[in-house]
Design a protein around this motif. Structure first.
Motif, PDB file in Angstrom:
ATOM      1  N   SER A   1      47.249  85.080  25.202  1.00  0.00           N
ATOM      2  CA  SER A   1      47.890  84.902  23.909  1.00  0.00           C
ATOM      3  C   SER A   1      49.067  83.924  23.965  1.00  0.00           C
ATOM      4  CB  SER A   1      48.358  86.254  23.391  1.00  0.00           C
ATOM      5  OG  SER A   1      49.192  86.848  24.353  1.00  0.00           O
ATOM      6  N   GLN A   2      49.691  83.818  25.186  1.00  0.00           N
ATOM      7  CA  GLN A   2      50.837  82.923  25.309  1.00  0.00           C
ATOM      8  C   GLN A   2      50.443  81.453  25.194  1.00  0.00           C
ATOM      9  OE1 GLN A   2      53.347  83.786  28.809  1.00  0.00           O
ATOM     10  NE2 GLN A   2      52.013  85.512  29.124  1.00  0.00           N
ATOM     11  N   ALA A   3      49.144  81.186  25.408  1.00  0.00           N
ATOM     12  CA  ALA A   3      48.711  79.789  25.485  1.00  0.00           C
ATOM     13  C   ALA A   3      48.239  79.245  24.136  1.00  0.00           C
ATOM     14  CB  ALA A   3      47.593  79.656  26.504  1.00  0.00           C
ATOM     15  N   ARG A   4      48.388  80.032  23.070  1.00  0.00           N
ATOM     16  CA  ARG A   4      47.846  79.585  21.782  1.00  0.00           C
ATOM     17  C   ARG A   4      48.747  78.525  21.147  1.00  0.00           C
ATOM     18  NH1 ARG A   4      45.942  85.493  20.762  1.00  0.00           N
ATOM     19  NH2 ARG A   4      43.941  85.343  21.750  1.00  0.00           N
ATOM     20  N   ILE A   5      48.771  77.376  21.790  1.00  0.00           N
ATOM     21  CA  ILE A   5      49.546  76.255  21.289  1.00  0.00           C
ATOM     22  C   ILE A   5      48.676  75.011  21.377  1.00  0.00           C
ATOM     23  CG2 ILE A   5      51.885  77.046  21.803  1.00  0.00           C
ATOM     24  CD1 ILE A   5      51.570  75.583  24.516  1.00  0.00           C
ATOM     25  N   ALA A   6      48.962  74.039  20.516  1.00  0.00           N
ATOM     26  CA  ALA A   6      48.184  72.807  20.546  1.00  0.00           C
ATOM     27  C   ALA A   6      48.861  71.823  21.505  1.00  0.00           C
ATOM     28  CB  ALA A   6      48.117  72.219  19.147  1.00  0.00           C
ATOM     29  N   VAL A   7      48.090  71.322  22.479  1.00  0.00           N
ATOM     30  CA  VAL A   7      48.651  70.384  23.457  1.00  0.00           C
ATOM     31  C   VAL A   7      47.715  69.191  23.586  1.00  0.00           C
ATOM     32  CG1 VAL A   7      49.344  70.055  25.850  1.00  0.00           C
ATOM     33  CG2 VAL A   7      49.730  72.250  24.765  1.00  0.00           C
ATOM     34  N   ARG A   8      48.287  68.007  23.698  1.00  0.00           N
ATOM     35  CA  ARG A   8      47.495  66.810  23.952  1.00  0.00           C
ATOM     36  C   ARG A   8      48.070  66.142  25.199  1.00  0.00           C
ATOM     37  NH1 ARG A   8      46.961  61.561  22.319  1.00  0.00           N
ATOM     38  NH2 ARG A   8      49.054  61.575  21.460  1.00  0.00           N
ATOM     39  N   ILE A   9      47.197  65.814  26.152  1.00  0.00           N
ATOM     40  CA  ILE A   9      47.676  65.235  27.407  1.00  0.00           C
ATOM     41  C   ILE A   9      48.277  63.850  27.160  1.00  0.00           C
ATOM     42  CG2 ILE A   9      46.952  64.320  29.653  1.00  0.00           C
ATOM     43  CD1 ILE A   9      44.974  66.581  29.873  1.00  0.00           C
ATOM     44  N   VAL A  10      49.483  63.621  27.677  1.00  0.00           N
ATOM     45  CA  VAL A  10      50.128  62.310  27.595  1.00  0.00           C
ATOM     46  C   VAL A  10      50.078  61.692  28.986  1.00  0.00           C
ATOM     47  CG1 VAL A  10      52.251  61.061  27.051  1.00  0.00           C
ATOM     48  CG2 VAL A  10      51.678  63.168  25.809  1.00  0.00           C
ATOM     49  N   PHE A  11      49.290  60.631  29.111  1.00  0.00           N
ATOM     50  CA  PHE A  11      49.097  60.024  30.426  1.00  0.00           C
ATOM     51  C   PHE A  11      50.314  59.147  30.771  1.00  0.00           C
ATOM     52  CE2 PHE A  11      46.485  57.862  33.643  1.00  0.00           C
ATOM     53  CZ  PHE A  11      45.925  58.995  34.188  1.00  0.00           C
ATOM     54  N   PRO A  12      50.793  59.158  32.044  1.00  0.00           N
ATOM     55  CA  PRO A  12      51.988  58.381  32.382  1.00  0.00           C
ATOM     56  C   PRO A  12      51.760  56.871  32.224  1.00  0.00           C
ATOM     57  CG  PRO A  12      51.036  59.411  34.341  1.00  0.00           C
ATOM     58  CD  PRO A  12      50.298  59.951  33.175  1.00  0.00           C
ATOM     59  N   ASN A  13      52.806  56.159  31.742  1.00  0.00           N
ATOM     60  CA  ASN A  13      52.705  54.691  31.642  1.00  0.00           C
ATOM     61  C   ASN A  13      53.045  54.070  32.999  1.00  0.00           C
ATOM     62  OD1 ASN A  13      55.459  54.831  31.880  1.00  0.00           O
ATOM     63  ND2 ASN A  13      55.830  54.595  29.668  1.00  0.00           N
ATOM     64  N   PHE A  14      53.029  52.716  33.060  1.00  0.00           N
ATOM     65  CA  PHE A  14      53.198  52.048  34.345  1.00  0.00           C
ATOM     66  C   PHE A  14      54.562  52.350  34.976  1.00  0.00           C
ATOM     67  CE2 PHE A  14      54.144  48.287  37.008  1.00  0.00           C
ATOM     68  CZ  PHE A  14      53.115  48.440  37.918  1.00  0.00           C
ATOM     69  N   ALA A  15      55.616  52.355  34.149  1.00  0.00           N
ATOM     70  CA  ALA A  15      56.974  52.622  34.669  1.00  0.00           C
ATOM     71  C   ALA A  15      57.039  54.027  35.269  1.00  0.00           C
ATOM     72  CB  ALA A  15      57.987  52.482  33.545  1.00  0.00           C
ATOM     73  N   MET A  16      56.419  54.964  34.565  1.00  0.00           N
ATOM     74  CA  MET A  16      56.413  56.346  35.071  1.00  0.00           C
ATOM     75  C   MET A  16      55.593  56.444  36.361  1.00  0.00           C
ATOM     76  SD  MET A  16      57.350  59.453  34.861  1.00  0.00           S
ATOM     77  CE  MET A  16      58.009  59.854  33.264  1.00  0.00           C
ATOM     78  N   MET A  17      54.460  55.734  36.405  1.00  0.00           N
ATOM     79  CA  MET A  17      53.633  55.741  37.622  1.00  0.00           C
ATOM     80  C   MET A  17      54.443  55.252  38.819  1.00  0.00           C
ATOM     81  SD  MET A  17      49.911  54.380  36.485  1.00  0.00           S
ATOM     82  CE  MET A  17      48.878  55.241  35.326  1.00  0.00           C
ATOM     83  N   LYS A  18      55.272  54.205  38.581  1.00  0.00           N
ATOM     84  CA  LYS A  18      56.121  53.673  39.663  1.00  0.00           C
ATOM     85  C   LYS A  18      57.119  54.722  40.125  1.00  0.00           C
ATOM     86  CE  LYS A  18      58.215  49.608  39.848  1.00  0.00           C
ATOM     87  NZ  LYS A  18      58.890  48.406  39.335  1.00  0.00           N
ATOM     88  N   ARG A  19      57.683  55.444  39.174  1.00  0.00           N
ATOM     89  CA  ARG A  19      58.672  56.469  39.512  1.00  0.00           C
ATOM     90  C   ARG A  19      58.025  57.618  40.297  1.00  0.00           C
ATOM     91  NH1 ARG A  19      62.283  60.318  35.461  1.00  0.00           N
ATOM     92  NH2 ARG A  19      63.160  61.524  37.175  1.00  0.00           N
ATOM     93  N   LEU A  20      56.762  57.884  39.952  1.00  0.00           N
ATOM     94  CA  LEU A  20      56.080  59.024  40.589  1.00  0.00           C
ATOM     95  C   LEU A  20      55.547  58.687  41.988  1.00  0.00           C
ATOM     96  CD1 LEU A  20      53.993  60.378  37.567  1.00  0.00           C
ATOM     97  CD2 LEU A  20      56.169  61.255  38.422  1.00  0.00           C
TER      98      LEU A  20
END
Lengths: 498, 158
Positions: free
Chosen positions: A227-246
């Motif tokens: 029941s805790q998971a009944r939320i709408a979520v859409r995956i946000v894929f990391p952009n190039f800057a974030m990929m570099k940071r990761l």
């Protein structure tokens, strides 16, 4: 050119691609369901691989493993409940990100880090497995005996807070392995005049009982989490800057995952927590850890996905499963008569190549599959636990019966399920028991063959340098584990006194 | 004596009992003229003695530590023995029904029994889920994947 033609034939002329995709989807769904670990998710499909081509079966199981490692992060991020043990470290920052309204970003980072970790692990798998397995060409019965002992020494590190309990579990596993016809003299042992027991108890029965049925029994009467998971979520894929940071935390995760996967008994959860710690230590923003750090999600997810591939290195090279999931995959190899080691590469090279290609497909397909089936995972996680338990139980029963068309198999699996529940109650670990079942026959038959060769002279074991190497390593490993157990016990008692 | 200690003492003694039963079984293994020096009984005897020793060590260790500091009781075992036996009874029911009338009806019975046992409401939805689930499993495994499933003694001739 030859390899390219072989790969093309596999892609278009076999069931490899569907197996990789189906395995991946099932793995993500199973991993996303709290309570179904990667090994349980694999054990549930294991019996259905019995009638498949060996390559299709192994690719399916490996893809389930890859998918489950990503799937485990979904409930870890959304409902603070890791779907698999190795996703426990992801909870720390993943759930914090969700509380900050960044659940989609956390899932995207988890997915991307999983792909990076899986690819790195796959490269390591391809690079190390065959050269290591070549070592086994020089093996004699004494070496195989010592290798079995080295495999059993994992027990020391997989026994939780009591090595004695780990040893007891391993002994019971070895006892189960003695059921059936004695490999050397041909007499019956513990068969109780039942023809179905002449071939012994198959490791697959033990694994399904211990991993899948005992988990259903343990969760019986538990509360719903969905029941805790009944939320709408859409995956946000990391952009190039974030990929570099990761990149840095992912690199740390990949390194930790590689080392832990190679070490017997390491496993995804150890690698995930270790990499989380190291990523924090080496981060330029350590103060963000625990408060929704993107690096705190990337490092453990890269680590546990690397382990999914790197733990197959000791498995395929020597037949030593370093984790529960690797043990289930070994079960898949054994039911198709495939023995890990150099002969696997010589006689069933197509299966190994298929495994590499299938794992690559599953790794690359993680991104589209992860994006597409998130709503399905959310729907599954939200189903009432009562119905989920019923369907999982029917899946187990259907799978077990299909192995031999025997109701006795269902009784055996149910008995092992009950044994597993007793073991959980008593704090006895599963993996030593599985190792006992898998490695017991190897230890016994090679010990006896060695003595036949030497005319019952035990010095033959110290005359074989490979055997000596394995036995010394096993002793060092056990001594280190005992030292660590004592140190932990001392630390616990000091904490209590304080 | 806390629950953790009792659990370890009981577990250790149970292992000793299992070891004794296993050793008794080892004495029934026939001797073969083809046997090597270790023989078919060699490993079973060694395993039995070792398990008895380890079981005793677990029990004695727990007994000696009974007045010392104790860890928190682990709840890993989850459900109670009664609940576990009830769920296993659902499995036994499945086997009985499958042996008598085959896979599809047994599947519906198992889905219904486990759902109700796991606190699903006794309503039309639960019956519908069980019936539809059984048909879906039958279609996937028997019709599509051609996986062998029980036919049922009563239906075998029809």
């Amino acid at each position: 050119m030859e390899i390219a033609a072989l790969v093309a034939a596999m892609l278009f002329g076999t069931m490899l691609v569907p197996a990789a995709l189906i395995g991946l989807v099932w793995g993500v769904i199973g991993g996303a369901m709290p309570g179904l670990s990667a090994s349980v998710t694999m054990a549930l499909v294991l019996p259905f691989t019995y009638g498949m081509e060996p390559m299709t079966a192994i690719v399916l199981l490996a893809s389930v493993y890859i998918g489950a490692e990503y799937g485990g992060s979904i409930p870890a991020i959304l409902i603070r409940t890791p779907g698999t043990n190795s996703a426990a470290a992801t909870v720390i920052d993943g759930y914090e990100m969700k509380l900050q309204g960044r659940a989609g970003e956390a899932l995207g980072i988890s997915l991307w880090s999983g792909v990076v970790g899986s690819l790195f692990g796959l490269i390591a798998l391809i690079a190390f497995t065959e050269p290591l397995s070549e070592l086994a060409l020089a093996f004699k019965p004494m070496s195989y005996f010592a290798l079995g002992i080295l495999g059993m020494s994992i027990i020391a590190s997989m026994s939780g807070d009591s090595i004695l309990k780990g040893i007891a579990a391993a002994l019971v596993g070895m006892m189960i392995a003695t059921i059936g016809i004695d490999p050397l003299s041909g007499v019956n042992r513990y068969t109780f005049d039942l023809p179905d027991l002449l071939g012994g108890v198959k490791p697959i029965m033990v694994m399904i009982g211990l991993f899948a049925v005992s988990e259903l029994l343990r969760q019986s009467g538990g509360a719903d989490l969905g029941s805790q998971a009944r939320i709408a979520v859409r995956i946000v894929f990391p952009n190039f800057a974030m990929m570099k940071r990761l990149a840095k935390p992912q690199g740390i995760g990949c390194g930790a995952g590689l080392v832990e996967g190679l070490l017997p008994g390491g496993g995804g959860s150890v690698a995930a927590f270790f990499s989380y710690n190291e990523a924090k230590r080496w981060s330029s923003n350590p103060q963000e850890f625990g408060k929704g750090s993107v690096e705190g999600v990337a490092a453990p997810e890269a680590a546990n996905n690397t382990v999914a591939s790197s733990s197959l290195i000791p498995l395929l090279s020597f037949g030593i499963p370093g984790s529960n999931s690797a043990a289930v995959l070994l079960g898949g190899l054994l039911i198709h008569g495939l023995l890990p080691g150099p002969r696997l590469f010589e006689q069933n090279g197509d299966v190994v190549t298929g495994l590499y290609v299938g794992s690559f497909i599953a790794t690359m397909a993680q991104i589209p599959v992860g994006l597409l089936i998130l709503p399905l995972c959310m729907w599954m996680v939200n189903r009432p636990r009562a119905y989920l338990a019923a369907f999982v139980m029917l899946l187990v029963m259907s799978g077990v019966y299909s192995l031999n068309g025997s109701f006795l198999d269902i009784a055996i699996v149910a008995a092992f399920g009950f044994t597993g529940w007793l073991m959980l109650k008593g704090g006895y670990p599963f993996l030593p028991a599985v190792l006992g079942v898998v490695l017991g026959p190897m230890v016994e038959s090679n010990y006896r063959r060695s003595l036949l060769l030497s005319g019952d002279d035990h010095s033959i074991f110290i005359e074989d340098p490979i055997a000596v190497g394995f036995l010394v390593t096993a002793m060092i490993f056990v001594a280190f584990s005992i030292w660590r157990e004592r140190k932990d016990a001392l630390a616990r008692s000091t904490m209590k006194e304080v | 004596m806390n629950a953790h200690t009792k659990r370890d003492i009981t577990g250790g003694l149970a292992l000793c009992a299992l070891a004794l039963a296993y050793l008794w079984g080892a004495t029934l293994i026939p001797q073969s003229t083809l046997s090597d020096e270790v023989g078919a009984r060699g490993l079973p005897f060694a395993l039995g003695f070792l398990l008895a020793l380890v079981g005793a060590a677990i029990a004695v260790k727990a007994w000696l530590a009974r007045t010392g500091t104790h860890r928190e009781e682990s709840a890993e075992g989850g459900a109670s023995l009664r609940r576990v036996l009830g769920l296993l009874a659902c499995v036994a029911l499945y086997v009985l029904v499958a042996w008598l009338v085959g896979y599809i009806i047994a599947s519906a019975v198992l889905l219904l029994a486990v759902s109700l046992y796991e606190d699903a409401p006794l309503n039309l939805r639960t019956f519908g889920v069980a019936g539809a689930g059984a048909i879906v499993f039958w279609l996937i495994f028997v019709k599509f994947l051609n996986v062998e499933q029980p036919i049922g003694k009563l239906l075998a001739g029809s």
